[in-house]
Design a protein around this motif. Structure first.
Motif, mmCIF file in Angstrom:
data_model
loop_
_atom_site.group_PDB
_atom_site.id
_atom_site.type_symbol
_atom_site.label_atom_id
_atom_site.label_comp_id
_atom_site.label_asym_id
_atom_site.label_seq_id
_atom_site.Cartn_x
_atom_site.Cartn_y
_atom_site.Cartn_z
ATOM 1 N N GLU A 198 0.832 -1.212 0.000
ATOM 2 C CA GLU A 198 0.000 0.000 0.000
ATOM 3 C C GLU A 198 0.866 1.262 0.000
ATOM 4 N N ARG A 199 1.959 1.230 0.783
ATOM 5 C CA ARG A 199 2.868 2.384 0.794
ATOM 6 C C ARG A 199 3.517 2.571 -0.577
ATOM 7 N N ASN A 200 3.871 1.477 -1.223
ATOM 8 C CA ASN A 200 4.500 1.563 -2.536
ATOM 9 C C ASN A 200 3.521 2.088 -3.578
ATOM 10 N N ILE A 201 2.251 1.713 -3.419
ATOM 11 C CA ILE A 201 1.224 2.235 -4.347
ATOM 12 C C ILE A 201 1.087 3.746 -4.192
ATOM 13 N N ASP A 202 1.091 4.207 -2.936
ATOM 14 C CA ASP A 202 1.017 5.652 -2.693
ATOM 15 C C ASP A 202 2.211 6.360 -3.312
ATOM 16 N N LEU A 203 3.388 5.780 -3.140
ATOM 17 C CA LEU A 203 4.592 6.370 -3.716
ATOM 18 C C LEU A 203 4.521 6.375 -5.244
ATOM 19 N N SER A 204 4.038 5.265 -5.809
ATOM 20 C CA SER A 204 3.896 5.174 -7.271
ATOM 21 C C SER A 204 2.871 6.173 -7.786
ATOM 22 N N ASN A 205 1.802 6.411 -7.026
ATOM 23 C CA ASN A 205 0.787 7.393 -7.425
ATOM 24 C C ASN A 205 1.391 8.795 -7.514
ATOM 25 N N ASN A 206 2.210 9.120 -6.502
ATOM 26 C CA ASN A 206 2.846 10.449 -6.506
ATOM 27 C C ASN A 206 3.788 10.601 -7.701
ATOM 28 N N LEU A 423 16.640 14.466 -7.848
ATOM 29 C CA LEU A 423 17.418 14.598 -9.079
ATOM 30 C C LEU A 423 16.530 14.586 -10.311
ATOM 31 N N TYR A 424 15.455 13.773 -10.247
ATOM 32 C CA TYR A 424 14.544 13.711 -11.396
ATOM 33 C C TYR A 424 13.834 15.050 -11.595
ATOM 34 N N LYS A 425 13.413 15.668 -10.487
ATOM 35 C CA LYS A 425 12.717 16.950 -10.581
ATOM 36 C C LYS A 425 13.636 18.033 -11.136
ATOM 37 N N SER A 426 14.923 17.907 -10.843
ATOM 38 C CA SER A 426 15.879 18.907 -11.336
ATOM 39 C C SER A 426 16.463 18.524 -12.686
ATOM 40 N N GLY A 427 15.983 17.393 -13.239
ATOM 41 C CA GLY A 427 16.428 16.977 -14.557
ATOM 42 C C GLY A 427 17.774 16.306 -14.585
ATOM 43 N N MET A 428 18.266 15.869 -13.450
ATOM 44 C CA MET A 428 19.585 15.254 -13.377
ATOM 45 C C MET A 428 19.510 13.724 -13.296
ATOM 46 N N ALA A 429 18.287 13.174 -13.329
ATOM 47 C CA ALA A 429 18.100 11.713 -13.308
ATOM 48 C C ALA A 429 16.954 11.370 -14.245
ATOM 49 N N THR A 430 16.994 10.162 -14.792
ATOM 50 C CA THR A 430 15.935 9.721 -15.701
ATOM 51 C C THR A 430 14.812 9.039 -14.922
ATOM 52 N N TYR A 431 13.662 8.871 -15.589
ATOM 53 C CA TYR A 431 12.516 8.208 -14.959
ATOM 54 C C TYR A 431 12.848 6.758 -14.633
ATOM 55 N N LEU A 432 13.731 6.138 -15.457
ATOM 56 C CA LEU A 432 14.099 4.739 -15.187
ATOM 57 C C LEU A 432 14.830 4.609 -13.855
ATOM 58 N N GLU A 433 15.645 5.601 -13.531
ATOM 59 C CA GLU A 433 16.365 5.573 -12.257
ATOM 60 C C GLU A 433 15.394 5.700 -11.083
ATOM 61 N N VAL A 434 14.365 6.498 -11.256
ATOM 62 C CA VAL A 434 13.342 6.653 -10.205
ATOM 63 C C VAL A 434 12.578 5.341 -10.022
ATOM 64 N N ILE A 435 12.132 4.746 -11.123
ATOM 65 C CA ILE A 435 11.365 3.497 -11.065
ATOM 66 C C ILE A 435 12.214 2.373 -10.488
ATOM 67 N N THR A 436 13.503 2.330 -10.903
ATOM 68 C CA THR A 436 14.404 1.293 -10.371
ATOM 69 C C THR A 436 14.583 1.449 -8.864
#
Length: 471
Positions: A198-206, A423-436
């Motif tokens: 459930e916590r991971n779902i909330d994080l994924s929603n954000n 880092l993703y919000k500042s454009g210094m990381a990709t979405y794949l790094e966030v998902i990983t």
């Protein structure tokens, strides 16, 4: 002179039997199982872990209530208690083996003898009747002289069987306690897995919400949104599986507690339930001597030792005494005319098997083999017990080391997921790094729950393997 010879022969038989009785059976002197001086790894147990009551070892009040309910209502325990009642009756019966038996009989009959027979012609000549009446009543005492110690062996066998069943009952209770505890811990672990999902779902929603905004703004492509949605589905898939497993585990635990399937009350966190006890060194022989299953196995050897003696005694002569007193008359009105109607008999019997087609010898040899098998089973039980303790210690040590490493990795991943989002919000990381990072955190949290459960199960297994208390 003839009577003197009979008495003399009878006396010699008794004396020979008494002297030979010493060689019928060797008393049980214990079994040398060569228990090692130490376990494979130094064992650490609570100071008197084995006699530590389960209410002290298991501190959770909800769990204590479930264990009490299981010990009181579990059907396996109820059957074992009935077996105890049966063996108690058998032991009481064995204690009466030396007592004589007393029988009463009374009867009346009329017979018509042939006129051409001596009894028929004399009866009609003297009584004028064509029939003969006979009225009798008697008390008959029968007592076998226990020259071979059969009564003692029967009592020993029955007592050993009773105490073996008592230890089997304790072993069963210990197993039930462990099963209830482990089922309860498994329920809590499933609850925690559900919360992690459930916590991971909330994080994924954000994360998905943020990516949708970036997608609409043309900052990222649709693939990033799809990957984020897939990560969310991975967490969502855990929820129905966890709920399914919770229901199945609740049903099993309810039946274990002697009730129909239903919900189980529980509370607390898994990590808080790991027992924190003061530990001290333990010696295998001292610890294993308290295990109820090992006690039961040795009692079985004692019982079969006595049964071997009984099988041997069956090949020897037996002496019995049968005195009888009663009244007998050929007329009803003089049936109880004392002392004229009194009849007395005193009989002494010597019986010995001569040719039984080797049945008695085969039965004795079979009893010897059964006893030897019981000794081997006892030794195997001891080896298994030492192995169970060693396994539980290895699992406890291994899971403790893994939990320490998981704590370190959890701290790293918690920091990593926060850094990835920044880092993703500042454009210094990709979405794949966030998902990983999110996926790694999910897998790490689930593994931490499983390893904590392994640690708890290992501690409970060690408690049982060392003969954990059932009171």
């Amino acid at each position: 002179m003839k009577l003197f010879n009979i008495n003399k022969i009878f006396f010699y038989c008794v004396m020979v039997s008494v002297l030979a009785s010493c060689a019928v059976r060797k008393p049980y002197a214990g079994t040398d199982v060569n228990i090692p001086a130490a376990y494979r790894d130094p064992v650490k147990v609570t100071g008197d872990t084995i006699v530590l009551p389960w209410k002290i070892f298991f501190k959770d009040q909800k769990l204590q209530g479930l264990i009490e309910k299981a010990l009181a209502k579990n059907n396996e325990v109820s059957i074992a208690l009935k077996n105890m009642e049966q063996l108690d009756l058998a032991y009481k019966q064995a204690k009466n083996a030396l007592l004589p038996t007393l029988d009463f009989s009374a009867g009346a009959n009329r017979s018509w003898a042939s006129k051409n027979s001596l009894n028929g012609s004399l009866n009609e000549q003297f009584t004028g009747n064509k029939y003969i009446d006979d009225f009798s009543a008697s008390l008959r005492l029968s007592w076998e002289v226990d020259i071979w110690g059969k009564s003692k062996m029967q009592k020993e066998s029955a007592a050993a069987g009773y105490f073996a069943q008592k230890e089997n009952l304790n072993a069963l209770k210990s197993r039930i306690i462990v099963q209830v505890a482990q089922a309860y811990y498994n329920l809590i672990s499933l609850d925690e897995q559900l919360k992690i999902a459930e916590r991971n779902i909330d994080l994924s929603n954000n994360t998905l919400q943020m990516m949708n905004l970036q997608f609409k703004a043309g900052q990222i492509n649709s693939l990033a949104v799809q990957q984020s949605e897939a990560q969310k589905k991975t967490a969502e898939l855990l929820i129905p599986l966890a709920k399914q497993n919770i229901s199945v585990q609740e049903n099993a635990l309810s039946i274990l507690c002697g009730e129909y399937p239903g919900s189980i009350e529980r509370e607390g966190h898994l990590a808080e339930m790991i027992p924190q006890n003061n530990l001290s060194e333990g010696i295998p022989a001292q610890l294993l001597s308290r295990r109820p299953d090992l006690k039961a196995a040795e009692f079985n050897v004692v019982s079969l030792n006595s049964k071997t003696g009984l099988a041997k005694v069956a090949m020897y002569p037996s002496i019995s005494l049968s005195p009888q007193i009663g009244v007998n008359s050929n007329k009803f009105n003089t049936w109880f005319d004392l002392p004229g109607s009194i009849t007395k008999t005193l009989a002494a019997n010597l019986a010995a098997p001569i040719f039984q087609k080797k049945e008695l010898k085969t039965a004795y040899e079979t009893a010897v083999i059964e006893q030897e098998k019981a000794v081997i089973n006892f030794k195997q039980s001891v080896m298994t017990a030492v192995g169970e303790v060693s396994d539980a210690m290895a699992k406890s040590k291994g899971s403790s080391e893994r939990l320490e490493l998981l704590e370190q990795r959890t701290a790293i991943l918690d920091k990593g997921i926060n850094d990835a989002l920044k880092l993703y919000k500042s454009g210094m990381a990709t979405y794949l790094e966030v998902i990983t990072a999110q996926n790694n955190k999910l897998q790490n949290d689930l593994e931490a729950v499983n390893v904590t459960l392994e640690k708890l199960n290992a501690e409970v297994d060690l408690y049982r393997a060392l003969g954990g208390g059932t009171h």
